[in-house]
Write an enzyme that holds these catalytic residues in place. Structure first.
Site, PDB file in Angstrom:
ATOM      1  N   ASN A   9       0.683  -0.984  -0.419  1.00 37.42           N
ATOM      2  CA  ASN A   9      -0.170   0.221  -0.302  1.00 37.42           C
ATOM      3  C   ASN A   9       0.952   1.396   0.135  1.00 37.42           C
ATOM      4  O   ASN A   9       1.132   1.432   1.048  1.00 37.42           O
ATOM      5  CB  ASN A   9      -0.965   0.053   0.975  1.00 37.42           C
ATOM      6  CG  ASN A   9      -2.189   0.722   1.483  1.00 37.42           C
ATOM      7  OD1 ASN A   9      -2.038   1.963   0.662  1.00 37.42           O
ATOM      8  ND2 ASN A   9      -2.493   1.079   2.606  1.00 37.42           N
ATOM      9  N   HIS A  92      -9.809   0.521   4.523  1.00 37.57           N
ATOM     10  CA  HIS A  92      -8.518   0.432   5.600  1.00 37.57           C
ATOM     11  C   HIS A  92      -8.944   1.439   7.180  1.00 37.57           C
ATOM     12  O   HIS A  92      -9.690   2.129   6.901  1.00 37.57           O
ATOM     13  CB  HIS A  92      -8.242   1.205   4.575  1.00 37.57           C
ATOM     14  CG  HIS A  92      -6.299   0.999   5.115  1.00 37.57           C
ATOM     15  ND1 HIS A  92      -5.784   2.212   6.150  1.00 37.57           N
ATOM     16  CD2 HIS A  92      -6.048  -0.248   4.561  1.00 37.57           C
ATOM     17  CE1 HIS A  92      -4.381   1.306   6.164  1.00 37.57           C
ATOM     18  NE2 HIS A  92      -4.416   0.909   5.557  1.00 37.57           N
ATOM     19  N   GLU A 140      -5.494  -6.177  10.273  1.00 35.00           N
ATOM     20  CA  GLU A 140      -4.125  -5.284  11.298  1.00 35.00           C
ATOM     21  C   GLU A 140      -4.275  -4.185  12.571  1.00 35.00           C
ATOM     22  O   GLU A 140      -5.460  -3.429  12.015  1.00 35.00           O
ATOM     23  CB  GLU A 140      -4.301  -4.201  10.270  1.00 35.00           C
ATOM     24  CG  GLU A 140      -4.590  -4.414   8.111  1.00 35.00           C
ATOM     25  CD  GLU A 140      -3.413  -3.631   7.543  1.00 35.00           C
ATOM     26  OE1 GLU A 140      -2.620  -3.208   6.996  1.00 35.00           O
ATOM     27  OE2 GLU A 140      -4.052  -2.935   7.310  1.00 35.00           O
TER      28      GLU A 140
END
Ligand code: G3P
Length: 219
Positions: A9, A92, A140
């Protein structure tokens, strides 16, 4: 068999926007590792140029819940499909999407044959997003993002639980993990814990020599 995905990313680092993003994509595309699928998620403003000029799988960093029409500052699934990305990151932790929208975006992406990499910061969030059956779920933990404390060292048990949970709720969804991934051991450990790859942020764009760094990471 599916190869592990190494998704880098680019975020919006000064090292990875504009012409530097294109240069970085070209360097990464030179890294040949048949064992892995190497893909990138460049800044949204450079995505089309990179898809056109570089031979590498590209994911968008985000996509909105809109059809074509009167919308300003949004990214549509249809346009992403047209520019030729392989898929998109969604939800995200730096770009959250409300659950009810996420479901619709995932469905539209899959209709267009775009892969979805949906991020989740906790097991609770994984439970919610697994129901939408994305292509990938990337675990994450927010606190470790941008650090050099890798999720694989810091949260191995949660990664195992995440893999079990996803496989129970959506058997075709593959699991990635990300946050602080920056060594060869981190990647080996992620695969040992049952994931199908990793999401990497700062370590590659900010490396002195990103090509050498990635080659070492994947050796
Ligand atoms: O999308 C990747 C990510 O959020 C992890 O970032 O910088 O911790 O590798 P980083």
């Amino acid at each position: 068999m599916t190869r592990p995905l190494i998704l880098i990313n680019f975020k919006l680092y000064k090292e990875s926007v504009g012409s530097k993003g294109l240069e970085l994509a070209r360097k990464i595309a030179k890294v040949k590792r048949s064992k892995y699928e190497i893909a990138i998620a460049p800044s949204l403003l450079t995505t089309k140029e990179i898809v056109d000029k570089v031979n590498i799988s590209v994911f968008a960093q985000h996509c909105s819940k809109v059809d074509l029409g009167a919308h300003t500052g949004k990214i549509s699934v249809i346009e992403l499909k047209k520019i030729g990305v392989k898929g998109t990151i969604l939800n995200h932790s730096e770009r959250k999407i409300p659950m009810k929208f996420l479901k619709v975006i995932i469905e539209s992406c899959h209709k267009q044959k775009l892969q979805t990499v949906v991020c989740a910061s906790t097991l609770g969030e994984i439970k919610k997003v697994a129901k939408f059956k994305p292509t990938y779920i990337a675990y994450e933990p927010k606190r470790l993002i941008g650090t050099n404390i890798s999720v694989t060292n810091s949260k191995p048990k949660i990664i195992v639980k995440a893999v079990e949970l996803v496989h129970k709720l959506s058997k075709n969804t593959r699991v990635l993990c990300g946050a602080g991934i920056h060594t060869q051991e981190d990647i080996g450990q992620a695969l040992l814990l049952g994931t199908t790859g990793v999401l990497i942020g700062h370590a590659v764009p900010k490396a002195k020599d990103p090509k050498k760094f990635l080659e070492k990471l994947l050796s």
